[in-house]
Design a protein around this motif. Sequence first.
Motif, PDB file in Angstrom:
ATOM      1  N   TYR A  32       0.771  -1.189   0.128  1.00 26.81           N
ATOM      2  CA  TYR A  32      -0.012  -0.260   0.003  1.00 26.81           C
ATOM      3  C   TYR A  32       0.913   1.333   0.075  1.00 26.81           C
ATOM      4  CZ  TYR A  32      -4.047  -2.883   1.446  1.00 26.81           C
ATOM      5  OH  TYR A  32      -5.053  -3.741   1.413  1.00 26.81           O
ATOM      6  N   ALA A  33       0.511   2.352  -0.797  1.00 25.53           N
ATOM      7  CA  ALA A  33       1.022   3.502  -0.707  1.00 25.53           C
ATOM      8  C   ALA A  33       0.395   4.233   0.593  1.00 25.53           C
ATOM      9  CB  ALA A  33       0.694   4.573  -1.680  1.00 25.53           C
ATOM     10  N   MET A  34       0.918   4.899   1.358  1.00 26.32           N
ATOM     11  CA  MET A  34       0.588   5.482   2.783  1.00 26.32           C
ATOM     12  C   MET A  34       0.817   6.862   2.578  1.00 26.32           C
ATOM     13  SD  MET A  34      -0.196   2.758   4.203  1.00 26.32           S
ATOM     14  CE  MET A  34      -0.526   3.644   5.907  1.00 26.32           C
ATOM     15  N   GLY A  35      -0.176   7.798   3.245  1.00 30.99           N
ATOM     16  CA  GLY A  35      -0.288   9.013   3.494  1.00 30.99           C
ATOM     17  C   GLY A  35      -0.969   9.567   4.813  1.00 30.99           C
ATOM     18  N   TRP A  36      -0.694  10.910   5.021  1.00 33.71           N
ATOM     19  CA  TRP A  36      -1.041  11.720   5.786  1.00 33.71           C
ATOM     20  C   TRP A  36      -1.762  12.835   5.280  1.00 33.71           C
ATOM     21  CZ3 TRP A  36      -1.273  10.194  11.091  1.00 33.71           C
ATOM     22  CH2 TRP A  36      -0.179   9.568  11.269  1.00 33.71           C
ATOM     23  N   PHE A  37      -3.182  12.993   5.769  1.00 37.07           N
ATOM     24  CA  PHE A  37      -4.148  14.050   5.481  1.00 37.07           C
ATOM     25  C   PHE A  37      -4.435  14.871   6.552  1.00 37.07           C
ATOM     26  CE2 PHE A  37      -5.164  13.409   0.799  1.00 37.07           C
ATOM     27  CZ  PHE A  37      -4.522  12.348   0.742  1.00 37.07           C
ATOM     28  N   SER A  80       5.202   7.026   9.778  1.00 33.61           N
ATOM     29  CA  SER A  80       5.151   7.940  10.790  1.00 33.61           C
ATOM     30  C   SER A  80       5.483   9.267   9.984  1.00 33.61           C
ATOM     31  CB  SER A  80       6.531   7.746  11.434  1.00 33.61           C
ATOM     32  OG  SER A  80       6.524   6.608  12.304  1.00 33.61           O
ATOM     33  N   LEU A  81       5.018  10.413  10.797  1.00 33.23           N
ATOM     34  CA  LEU A  81       5.217  11.608  10.367  1.00 33.23           C
ATOM     35  C   LEU A  81       5.805  12.491  11.313  1.00 33.23           C
ATOM     36  CD1 LEU A  81       4.367  13.568   7.747  1.00 33.23           C
ATOM     37  CD2 LEU A  81       2.431  14.237   9.172  1.00 33.23           C
ATOM     38  N   GLN A  82       7.469  12.889  10.888  1.00 34.39           N
ATOM     39  CA  GLN A  82       7.977  13.693  12.013  1.00 34.39           C
ATOM     40  C   GLN A  82       7.568  15.295  11.395  1.00 34.39           C
ATOM     41  OE1 GLN A  82       9.860  13.103  14.465  1.00 34.39           O
ATOM     42  NE2 GLN A  82      10.076  15.160  14.930  1.00 34.39           N
ATOM     43  N   MET A  83       7.104  16.115  12.612  1.00 42.11           N
ATOM     44  CA  MET A  83       6.725  17.325  12.185  1.00 42.11           C
ATOM     45  C   MET A  83       7.376  18.481  13.085  1.00 42.11           C
ATOM     46  SD  MET A  83       2.454  17.070  11.992  1.00 42.11           S
ATOM     47  CE  MET A  83       2.365  16.606  13.759  1.00 42.11           C
ATOM     48  N   ASN A  84       8.231  19.036  12.363  1.00 41.06           N
ATOM     49  CA  ASN A  84       9.285  20.247  13.035  1.00 41.06           C
ATOM     50  C   ASN A  84       8.869  21.545  12.668  1.00 41.06           C
ATOM     51  OD1 ASN A  84      10.872  17.888  14.098  1.00 41.06           O
ATOM     52  ND2 ASN A  84      12.119  17.877  12.176  1.00 41.06           N
ATOM     53  N   SER A  85       9.294  22.499  13.508  1.00 36.33           N
ATOM     54  CA  SER A  85       8.771  23.966  13.078  1.00 36.33           C
ATOM     55  C   SER A  85       7.442  24.170  13.103  1.00 36.33           C
ATOM     56  CB  SER A  85       9.703  24.152  11.855  1.00 36.33           C
ATOM     57  OG  SER A  85      11.144  24.183  12.094  1.00 36.33           O
ATOM     58  N   LEU A  86       6.789  23.639  14.012  1.00 32.92           N
ATOM     59  CA  LEU A  86       5.284  23.629  13.964  1.00 32.92           C
ATOM     60  C   LEU A  86       4.683  25.145  13.920  1.00 32.92           C
ATOM     61  CD1 LEU A  86       4.423  20.311  15.821  1.00 32.92           C
ATOM     62  CD2 LEU A  86       3.549  21.018  13.463  1.00 32.92           C
ATOM     63  N   LYS A  87       3.530  25.242  13.120  1.00 37.10           N
ATOM     64  CA  LYS A  87       2.889  26.402  13.082  1.00 37.10           C
ATOM     65  C   LYS A  87       1.563  26.426  13.564  1.00 37.10           C
ATOM     66  CE  LYS A  87       5.661  27.603   8.964  1.00 37.10           C
ATOM     67  NZ  LYS A  87       5.687  28.041   7.498  1.00 37.10           N
ATOM     68  N   PRO A  88       0.904  27.599  14.001  1.00 37.00           N
ATOM     69  CA  PRO A  88      -0.378  27.675  14.417  1.00 37.00           C
ATOM     70  C   PRO A  88      -1.321  26.875  13.307  1.00 37.00           C
ATOM     71  CG  PRO A  88       0.554  29.648  15.163  1.00 37.00           C
ATOM     72  CD  PRO A  88       1.440  28.834  14.406  1.00 37.00           C
ATOM     73  N   GLU A  89      -1.146  27.316  11.853  1.00 36.54           N
ATOM     74  CA  GLU A  89      -1.923  26.799  10.904  1.00 36.54           C
ATOM     75  C   GLU A  89      -1.672  25.342  10.565  1.00 36.54           C
ATOM     76  OE1 GLU A  89       0.500  29.251  10.922  1.00 36.54           O
ATOM     77  OE2 GLU A  89       1.497  29.687   9.041  1.00 36.54           O
ATOM     78  N   ASP A  90      -0.983  24.618  11.412  1.00 35.87           N
ATOM     79  CA  ASP A  90      -0.585  23.030  11.243  1.00 35.87           C
ATOM     80  C   ASP A  90      -1.796  22.492  12.183  1.00 35.87           C
ATOM     81  OD1 ASP A  90       2.764  23.581  11.014  1.00 35.87           O
ATOM     82  OD2 ASP A  90       1.428  23.106   9.187  1.00 35.87           O
ATOM     83  N   THR A  91      -2.547  23.218  13.100  1.00 35.01           N
ATOM     84  CA  THR A  91      -3.607  22.902  13.661  1.00 35.01           C
ATOM     85  C   THR A  91      -4.689  22.150  13.127  1.00 35.01           C
ATOM     86  OG1 THR A  91      -3.172  24.463  15.643  1.00 35.01           O
ATOM     87  CG2 THR A  91      -5.426  23.290  15.253  1.00 35.01           C
ATOM     88  N   ALA A  92      -4.885  20.841  13.190  1.00 34.24           N
ATOM     89  CA  ALA A  92      -5.904  20.254  12.600  1.00 34.24           C
ATOM     90  C   ALA A  92      -5.864  18.815  13.049  1.00 34.24           C
ATOM     91  CB  ALA A  92      -5.474  20.307  11.159  1.00 34.24           C
ATOM     92  N   VAL A  93      -7.044  18.054  12.709  1.00 35.54           N
ATOM     93  CA  VAL A  93      -6.931  16.530  12.864  1.00 35.54           C
ATOM     94  C   VAL A  93      -6.268  15.975  11.743  1.00 35.54           C
ATOM     95  CG1 VAL A  93      -8.398  14.527  13.006  1.00 35.54           C
ATOM     96  CG2 VAL A  93      -9.158  16.587  13.902  1.00 35.54           C
ATOM     97  N   TYR A  94      -5.266  14.913  12.117  1.00 36.45           N
ATOM     98  CA  TYR A  94      -4.391  14.347  11.222  1.00 36.45           C
ATOM     99  C   TYR A  94      -5.102  12.813  11.018  1.00 36.45           C
ATOM    100  CZ  TYR A  94      -1.218  18.253  11.036  1.00 36.45           C
ATOM    101  OH  TYR A  94      -0.621  19.593  10.734  1.00 36.45           O
ATOM    102  N   TYR A  95      -5.054  12.472   9.679  1.00 30.23           N
ATOM    103  CA  TYR A  95      -5.549  11.045   9.349  1.00 30.23           C
ATOM    104  C   TYR A  95      -4.471  10.374   8.565  1.00 30.23           C
ATOM    105  CZ  TYR A  95     -10.048  13.158  10.338  1.00 30.23           C
ATOM    106  OH  TYR A  95     -11.301  13.867  10.984  1.00 30.23           O
ATOM    107  N   CYS A  96      -4.508   9.198   8.845  1.00 30.70           N
ATOM    108  CA  CYS A  96      -3.420   8.355   8.184  1.00 30.70           C
ATOM    109  C   CYS A  96      -4.411   7.707   7.000  1.00 30.70           C
ATOM    110  CB  CYS A  96      -3.024   7.090   9.159  1.00 30.70           C
ATOM    111  SG  CYS A  96      -2.122   5.864   8.591  1.00 30.70           S
ATOM    112  N   ASN A  97      -3.655   7.527   5.912  1.00 28.68           N
ATOM    113  CA  ASN A  97      -4.374   6.938   4.851  1.00 28.68           C
ATOM    114  C   ASN A  97      -3.645   5.909   4.055  1.00 28.68           C
ATOM    115  OD1 ASN A  97      -4.295   7.165   1.423  1.00 28.68           O
ATOM    116  ND2 ASN A  97      -6.383   7.313   2.256  1.00 28.68           N
ATOM    117  N   ALA A  98      -4.335   4.748   3.722  1.00 35.11           N
ATOM    118  CA  ALA A  98      -3.741   3.668   3.159  1.00 35.11           C
ATOM    119  C   ALA A  98      -4.650   3.595   1.552  1.00 35.11           C
ATOM    120  CB  ALA A  98      -3.609   2.404   4.009  1.00 35.11           C
ATOM    121  N   GLN A  99      -3.450   3.319   0.517  1.00 37.14           N
ATOM    122  CA  GLN A  99      -4.238   3.390  -0.756  1.00 37.14           C
ATOM    123  C   GLN A  99      -3.819   2.103  -1.400  1.00 37.14           C
ATOM    124  OE1 GLN A  99      -3.178   5.675  -4.038  1.00 37.14           O
ATOM    125  NE2 GLN A  99      -5.258   6.439  -4.108  1.00 37.14           N
ATOM    126  N   ALA A 100      -4.763   1.116  -1.524  1.00 36.00           N
ATOM    127  CA  ALA A 100      -4.460  -0.173  -2.121  1.00 36.00           C
ATOM    128  C   ALA A 100      -3.978  -0.044  -3.625  1.00 36.00           C
ATOM    129  CB  ALA A 100      -5.646  -1.088  -1.822  1.00 36.00           C
TER     130      ALA A 100
END
Length: 117
Positions: A32-37, A80-100
């Motif tokens: 599977y390809a994997m992603g974050w939204f 995994s998603l390593q998030m550095n230098s976070l900004k207020p505009e990064d505030t959100a619900v983060y979802y993991c995605n798998a594409q078959a």
Amino acid sequence: QVQLVESGGGLVQPGGSLRLSCAASGRTFSSYAMGWFRQAPGKEREFVAAISWSGGSTYYADSVKGRFTISRDNAKNTVSLQMNSLKPEDTAVYYCNAQAPWGTNYWGQGTQVTVSS
């Protein structure tokens, strides 16, 4: 069928870091390809990052390029998603995605990331 469970969200100050993890069930994870939204309040879900089945190719939204890094461990069925230098505009619900390979998409339940002082 793939089930995805995200973890690692929380509250962080601007400029801080967080690492999100997504654990996947299923014996075919490596195909599977994997992603974050992410989805902020009042906004549509948007693409953040993706990684190919082998991990050899990665893709990022312009808004996170240079700050976020996606990786996967096919032996552990995790992405995994390593998030550095976070900004207020990064505030959100983060979802993991798998594409078959045949196009079906699977989603996790989401994890909240809040960037605020």
